[in-house]
Design a protein around this motif. Structure first.
Motif, PDB file in Angstrom:
ATOM      1  N   CYS A  31      33.252  41.374  45.314  1.00  0.00           N
ATOM      2  CA  CYS A  31      34.481  41.770  46.005  1.00  0.00           C
ATOM      3  C   CYS A  31      34.763  43.265  45.834  1.00  0.00           C
ATOM      4  CB  CYS A  31      35.665  40.964  45.474  1.00  0.00           C
ATOM      5  SG  CYS A  31      35.602  39.201  45.899  1.00  0.00           S
ATOM      6  N   CYS A  37      37.736  41.014  49.939  1.00  0.00           N
ATOM      7  CA  CYS A  37      38.295  39.766  49.437  1.00  0.00           C
ATOM      8  C   CYS A  37      39.815  39.813  49.398  1.00  0.00           C
ATOM      9  CB  CYS A  37      37.790  39.461  48.026  1.00  0.00           C
ATOM     10  SG  CYS A  37      36.003  39.216  47.896  1.00  0.00           S
ATOM     11  N   SER A  55      36.908  35.827  51.801  1.00  0.00           N
ATOM     12  CA  SER A  55      36.055  37.015  51.763  1.00  0.00           C
ATOM     13  C   SER A  55      35.445  37.228  53.140  1.00  0.00           C
ATOM     14  CB  SER A  55      34.952  36.877  50.709  1.00  0.00           C
ATOM     15  OG  SER A  55      33.895  36.055  51.189  1.00  0.00           O
TER      16      SER A  55
END
Length: 224
Positions: A31, A37, A55
């Motif tokens: 992320c 995310c 995500s």
């Protein structure tokens, strides 16, 4: 001499179907680096513990999405030109009565979601485990101009929602005011954004901050 050769076929089983690959867990250490995310829930939560997780990342001409939520029904993301429900392109992962997770396409008409038969999702996979619906799918960045399917190369507000399902049909989301991205999201910018759930927003609202300031001033000044 007669030589008799015996062939033992017991070591050759009948052909079987190739094993189905298990659902690969969502990686959160990527992320903000190789994918964007959004996490909603308890501070420090991940794709398996957040109330809601999403995500996104670009793969060629597609965008891959991963969604997960603490529900036995459905989890969805909506692409909106504002922060309000209505006129939104929605992708939902729905847990049906047969235990499967299906990816469906909806369009928000006012306050209700209408399923659209044209579904841009591909490479779909999903799983229901530990009372969570989790899924992964791709959809094209560019699409022919159509009201119900947005071009993802443009920036949109992301609407996050999840809730129960009845016989594979989605029902009203779990919370009255589902979270929304603070600003429009670009698929060309990877961020790792955390949004605290209601249980962890106690001291972050303007009213609570004002109350804290007032109490502090009262204590410093003392009482007459």
């Amino acid at each position: 001499y007669l030589v008799v050769i015996y062939f033992d076929y017991t070591g050759y089983p009948f052909p079987t179907a190739p094993p189905v690959d298990p659902f690969a867990k969502i990686r959160v250490d990527d992320c903000g680096r190789t994918k964007g995310c959004f996490r909603y829930g308890k501070p420090g939560c991940n794709a398996e513990t957040c109330d809601y997780f999403l995500s996104y990342r670009r793969i060629g001409a597609d965008v891959e999405f991963e969604l997960s939520a603490d529900t036995d029904g459905w989890v969805a993301v909506g692409f909106s030109s504002d922060k309000k429900m209505g006129g939104d392109d929605v992708m939902a992962c729905v847990h049906d009565d047969n235990g499967r997770v299906r990816i469906q396409h909806f369009y928000n008409v006012g306050q209700w979601a209408k399923e659209i038969q044209r579904n841009p999702a591909r490479d779909e996979e999903g799983v229901f485990e530990n009372n969570r619906v989790t899924c992964r799918f791709k959809r094209p960045v560019y699409v022919p101009r159509e009201e119900t399917i947005v071009d993802l190369h443009l920036s949109w507000y992301y609407l996050f929602a999840w809730g129960p399902a009845i016989q594979g049909s989605i029902t009203r989301h779990d919370i009255d005011s589902p979270p929304v991205s603070e600003h429009v999201v670009s698929i060309y910018k990877y961020e790792d954004i955390f949004m605290p759930s209601a249980a962890y927003q106690t001291f972050s609202s303007p009213f609570c901050l004002l109350l804290i300031v007032a109490l502090t001033f009262y204590l410093l000044m003392g009482t007459p």
